[in-house]
Design an enzyme around this catalytic site. Structure first.
Site, PDB file in Angstrom:
ATOM      1  CD  GLU A  91      55.975 -21.511   0.969  1.00 19.86           C
ATOM      2  OE1 GLU A  91      57.197 -21.689   0.804  1.00 19.86           O
ATOM      3  OE2 GLU A  91      55.454 -20.397   1.177  1.00 19.86           O
TER       4      GLU A  91
ATOM      5  CB  CYS B  47      56.750 -16.322   1.084  1.00 22.41           C
ATOM      6  SG  CYS B  47      58.480 -15.948   0.801  1.00 22.41           S
TER       7      CYS B  47
ATOM      8  CG  ASN C  69      59.722 -17.698   5.937  1.00 31.61           C
ATOM      9  OD1 ASN C  69      60.447 -18.691   5.938  1.00 31.61           O
ATOM     10  ND2 ASN C  69      59.461 -17.008   4.834  1.00 31.61           N
ATOM     11  CD  GLU C  70      63.101 -16.417   2.996  1.00 32.40           C
ATOM     12  OE1 GLU C  70      62.802 -15.762   1.982  1.00 32.40           O
ATOM     13  OE2 GLU C  70      63.777 -17.463   2.947  1.00 32.40           O
TER      14      GLU C  70
HETATM   15  O1  AHR Z   1      60.686 -22.250  -0.663  1.00 32.74           O
HETATM   16  C1  AHR Z   1      60.149 -21.198  -1.391  1.00 32.74           C
HETATM   17  C2  AHR Z   1      60.306 -19.865  -0.688  1.00 32.74           C
HETATM   18  O2  AHR Z   1      61.653 -19.560  -0.529  1.00 32.74           O
HETATM   19  C3  AHR Z   1      59.774 -19.792   0.722  1.00 32.74           C
HETATM   20  O3  AHR Z   1      58.434 -19.507   0.760  1.00 32.74           O
HETATM   21  C4  AHR Z   1      60.553 -18.676   1.322  1.00 32.74           C
HETATM   22  O4  AHR Z   1      60.696 -18.822   2.711  1.00 32.74           O
HETATM   23  C5  AHR Z   1      61.848 -18.680   0.553  1.00 32.74           C
HETATM   24  O5  AHR Z   1      62.134 -17.445   0.055  1.00 32.74           O
END
Ligand code: AHR
Length: 661
Positions: free
Chosen positions: A48, A259, A389-390
């Protein structure tokens, strides 16, 4: 279409049970060795762009704010001239501005205009003269003696007379490390390139572009790369950091973020099409983690990097909704999620389908042609796509997820879709995410959890009871809170459970991967770095020990341990390509613990094995200054069909045993 994907996994499991019963189904004392096929993609990476992992990190660009697109909406103190210094040595003077009226590209609206009015020639002054700009990159540029640096920029001459530019790399005293010249010549935007050969080294150098004659000209996308990038790719990666990932032999890489993918509001979603083509065409934007993304490390570079390290690409696309923490406080249960209007969903779905064509389609297809034009006529062999994503599992999310899911399944049943089940190991989004997955039979669901080492020790049996006829699991983000040895060993114990459940758990990746020292938004990370140094955490070593010692067949009942002691964990796998049997023994106790190993019934072993042990004080940590406090050590080990192994306190041991063919 789902049926086809169901078949994909079912096929693996049936084949495996069949082959495995031929591999081993042997009576070894009291217990029967049972074999099962497990996912060959179990251990991978999640990259990320957080903690300056991309710009200023893995992406080897040395200039910061190369396109003059920095903005106060990213950081209050930022402007298009941030990280650029106006200089006019030798009693010279001129003007500088940032303009937007005739940009090089609409995606990249700001550019610099420089007007040298007087180049100083004071009597008695012998130093440098000129009017120009200076950039010191991301806390200085690392320049190595004897190496080549490639500068490129776009310029447009606005005066009648051409302007002579002296280009140099300078140390803190202003001494020249490398230099060259260019003369502007075109009244239209034109790209100029020049090589800079460094005759001396400096770790915190600056790029100086100095007009040596009067005139007026515009400049944009001023980029400086070391010639030596990972695999010498242009627009490539910092080779030392990239090599640390390659060394892990990851089976897949999930990117461009968690995120970061779904973004801080709809305008901030990561849209893959904005990140391909020439770097001057890409759409730069605010990074959700509080800085700037040039998108220089874009989809082409991610896919190429995956190929270069032998990993399957796993792009994560937003599910048509933004992060639930949009515009709000960062907390589990945020309610700021924004959804694309339904009227825009057809276009959005087409964007997802276009990605598959871009990655896999023939070079004659519309999007495949763009990949080929970028230098990769062959398919990138995309197999997995993450959708979401989550995310908060709201009705708006569900509706959009299903629309994307159905469209991809219909047109591309060969693609394995990875859905999402919230930001925690349980809770509302977890329940709703799994319910949705069960209802529409999503092949794989992405779970995330960041928690204590004790949680990992006491939850090792989590996946043993998951339904085997439902969706598979991708443990896409996990870490125990800390970078001490005890954290890494707790994760190792949990990873043996991932192997034991490798029929269900298809993929897993630790998070976050990178953190640049002093530019960090997330505390516990796998690899820390600055411009010259890399600190590999014990967590990195554990991940690498597993990913370079993975197998595709799991054997139960080979290692016997005290069942009451969950601080001891173990697994036994075989890599069917090499035939090697791999034992992993984890001891989270502060005392030596013994396990019994019985290899009778498996392929005939060669007694000369190797053991790799990571052990030490529970609080041991690696630092830039001492990167070797907790590192694995490999030594020979003689093994027999049956033996007792005493595992060191707070340790992960991997024993790799060759077998006779
Ligand atoms: O890994 C950091 C963050 O943690 C990521 O962006 C997100 O998916 C999770 O909340």
């Amino acid at each position: 279409m789902y049926k086809n994907q169901g078949l994909f996994f079912t096929k693996i499991i049936f084949t495996s049970v069949f082959c495995c019963s031929m591999v081993a189904q042997a009576q070894t004392g009291k217990s029967v060795i049972a074999a099962k096929k497990i996912s060959p993609d179990l251990f991978g990476l999640f990259f990320e762009d957080i903690n300056y992992a991309a710009d200023g990190g893995l992406y080897a660009e040395l200039v910061q704010n190369r396109s003059f697109e920095y903005d106060p909406t990213e950081k209050k103190e930022w402007s298009p001239l941030s990280y650029w210094e106006y200089i006019s040595p030798g009693y010279s003077y001129g003007k500088i501005s940032v303009e937007t009226t005739s940009p090089l590209n609409a995606n990249n609206p700001h550019y610099l205009v420089l007007e040298p009015l007087h180049i100083g020639k004071e009597a008695g002054y012998s130093g440098e003269s000129g009017v120009g700009i200076k950039n010191s990159g991301f806390a200085g540029m690392v320049i190595r003696a004897g190496e080549k640096y490639n500068l490129s920029f776009f310029a447009r001459q606005l005066s009648e007379t051409p302007v002579l530019l002296a280009i140099s790399l300078q140390n803190a005293k202003g001494e020249i490390l490398a230099e060259n010249t260019i003369t502007t010549g075109s009244k239209n935007w034109q790209q100029y390139t020049v090589a800079l050969h460094a005759k001396a080294a400096f770790d915190s150098a600056s790029l100086v572009i100095l007009a040596k004659s009067t005139g007026r000209f515009a400049m944009d996308v001023i980029s400086l790369f070391p010639e030596k990038t990972f695999k010498n790719r242009p627009n490539g990666m910092r080779s030392d950091l990239a090599q640390k990932l390659a060394d892990m032999k990851p089976k897949f890489i999930r990117f461009p973020g968690g995120c970061l993918s779904h973004g801080d509001g709809l305008e901030n979603m990561y849209r893959w099409k904005n990140t391909i083509g020439g770097i001057e065409e890409r759409v730069e934007q605010r990074n959700i983690w509080g800085y700037h993304q040039t998108a220089g490390l874009g989809y082409y570079e991610y896919f190429q990097f995956c190929e270069d390290v032998g990993a399957k690409p796993l792009p994560v696309l937003p599910a048509g909704v933004s992060c639930q923490n949009t515009g709000g406080t960062w907390r589990v249960g945020g309610t700021g999620q924004k959804a694309l209007p339904l009227t825009e969903m057809n276009d959005y779905i087409q964007e997802v389908l276009d990605l598959i064509e871009w990655a896999n389609g023939p070079a004659t297809s519309v999007w495949g042609a763009k990949r080929a034009a970028a230098g990769h006529p062959a398919s990138f062999n995309l197999q997995y796509i993450g959708i979401g994503n989550e995310d908060k599992i709201t009705p708006a999310f569900e509706e959009r997820f299903k629309m994307i899911y159905n469209a991809v399944n219909t047109k591309h049943p060969e693609i394995i879709i990875v859905g999402t089940a919230g930001p925690g190991p349980n809770g509302d989004d977890y329940e709703k995410g799994w319910k949705l997955a069960d209802n529409i039979a999503v092949p794989v669901i992405d779970e995330h959890y960041y928690t204590s080492p004790e949680w990992f020790i006491s939850n090792q049996y989590r996946y043993d009871s998951y339904n085997r006829s439902g969706s598979g699991v991708y443990l896409g983000e996990y870490a125990s809170w800390g970078n001490k040895l005890r954290n890494a060993i707790a994760e190792a114990a949990y990873m043996t459970a991932l192997e034991r459940n490798g029929d269900l758990v298809k993929l897993s990746s630790y998070a976050p991967l990178f953190a640049k020292s002093n530019f960090t938004q997330w505390k516990t990370d796998m690899i820390f770095f600055d411009n010259t140094r890399i600190c590999l955490t014990p967590n990195y070593h554990v991940q690498k020990m597993f990913s370079t010692n993975s197998g595709d067949v799991y054997f139960s009942n080979v290692i016997t341990k005290d069942d009451k002691d969950s601080a001891v964990a173990a697994s036994c796998v075989q890599d069917s390509k090499t035939g090697d049997i791999i034992l992993k023994i984890v001891n989270y106790n502060n005392a030596l613990k013994s396990v019994s190993i019985n290899l009778a019934g498996l392929s005939a072993i060669i007694p000369d094995a190797i053991q790799t042990i990571l052990s030490g004080k529970p609080d041991a940590e690696n630092t830039f200054e001492n990167n070797d406090n907790a590192v694995p050590v490999t030594t020979p080990l003689q093994v027999k069909k049956k033996f007792v192994y005493a595992a060191a306190p707070m340790s992960l041991t991997i024993i790799r045993i060759k077998t006779r063919k």
